[in-house]
Write a protein that holds these residues in place. Sequence first.
Motif, PDB file in Angstrom:
ATOM      1  N   VAL A 161       9.147 -14.170  23.934  1.00  0.00           N
ATOM      2  CA  VAL A 161      10.063 -13.582  24.929  1.00  0.00           C
ATOM      3  C   VAL A 161      10.847 -14.674  25.651  1.00  0.00           C
ATOM      4  O   VAL A 161      12.064 -14.557  25.852  1.00  0.00           O
ATOM      5  N   ARG A 162      10.178 -15.738  26.024  1.00  0.00           N
ATOM      6  CA  ARG A 162      10.814 -16.791  26.830  1.00  0.00           C
ATOM      7  C   ARG A 162      11.848 -17.602  26.058  1.00  0.00           C
ATOM      8  O   ARG A 162      12.662 -18.296  26.657  1.00  0.00           O
ATOM      9  N   ARG A 163      11.818 -17.521  24.732  1.00  0.00           N
ATOM     10  CA  ARG A 163      12.836 -18.262  23.981  1.00  0.00           C
ATOM     11  C   ARG A 163      13.937 -17.362  23.416  1.00  0.00           C
ATOM     12  O   ARG A 163      14.813 -17.833  22.700  1.00  0.00           O
ATOM     13  N   CYS A 164      13.900 -16.074  23.762  1.00  0.00           N
ATOM     14  CA  CYS A 164      14.907 -15.142  23.253  1.00  0.00           C
ATOM     15  C   CYS A 164      16.141 -15.098  24.156  1.00  0.00           C
ATOM     16  O   CYS A 164      16.035 -15.200  25.375  1.00  0.00           O
ATOM     17  N   ARG A 165      17.288 -14.901  23.528  1.00  0.00           N
ATOM     18  CA  ARG A 165      18.543 -14.807  24.280  1.00  0.00           C
ATOM     19  C   ARG A 165      18.643 -13.441  24.958  1.00  0.00           C
ATOM     20  O   ARG A 165      19.124 -13.335  26.082  1.00  0.00           O
TER      21      ARG A 165
END
Length: 285
Positions: free
Chosen positions: A23-27
């Motif tokens: 989640v934290r690396r998704c745009r």
Amino acid sequence: MLYLVGLGLGDAKDITVKGLEAVRRCRRVYLEAYTSVLTVGKEALEEFYGRELILADRETVEHEADSILKEADVCDVAFLVVGDPFGATTHSDLVLRAVKLGIPYTVIHNASIMNAVGCCGLQLYNFGETVSIVFWTDTWKPESFFDKIKKNRQNGMHTLCLLDIKVKEQSLENLMKGRKIYEPPRYMSVNQAAEQLLAIIQNRRLQGEEPEITENTVCVGLARVGAPDQKIASGTLYQMSTVELGGPLHSLIVTGTMHPLELEMLKLFSVDSSSFENNAFQRTT
């Protein structure tokens, strides 16, 4: 990459470490918001994840899936689902669309009601087909779910009943007039589900049938499974129509043949211990 991420049952912290990292690396991060609800709001999730969430209702997922997948071939997009991504409602259509567009996908699983119901002590491999109990209306009162419960019980199997959720529903009038006005959310309670089952039992008797399921069949009511204020109540179907379990989400189990250990576990949650004593109707192995 498209990530389908299960959020688990309770609060923001039930997401897996693998899911949180994704989640934290998704745009863009979408939250599927119509098949279930978490015990916390969207804001609590956003605070813990450190990401803004885009609510995806039924209309978005079913008719505007391409907007979710937009640019997912060149950036990471997450689609968050309460429970497990393929738990109560499959999201296969989204996966098939992604594959057709050449977008790779990853599924990150989590606990769902389908396996968490084991908290009441009934053994998961003794469950038959899961059924959905829908809200009746004045003109629509289906009974097909009753026949599936009956079939499970005849085979000695328990039945998990998933109870209806009405989110972002339109009245017939607003639907016909094309007005985007939605009814308040409604969540079926164990009481309502039990009342509908009792009504079907009466209908069947009027038709000369003695149903496999009766007012005295042992059932289990569950509310907010996985949350700190989780509630479990066991007793007869009639008792389930009056038991107080509080706010949503609720589930109901109609038992089949029970192992003595299952029976002992259910007694821990009994509404009235006499429900389990000298009951000729309750078959055990």
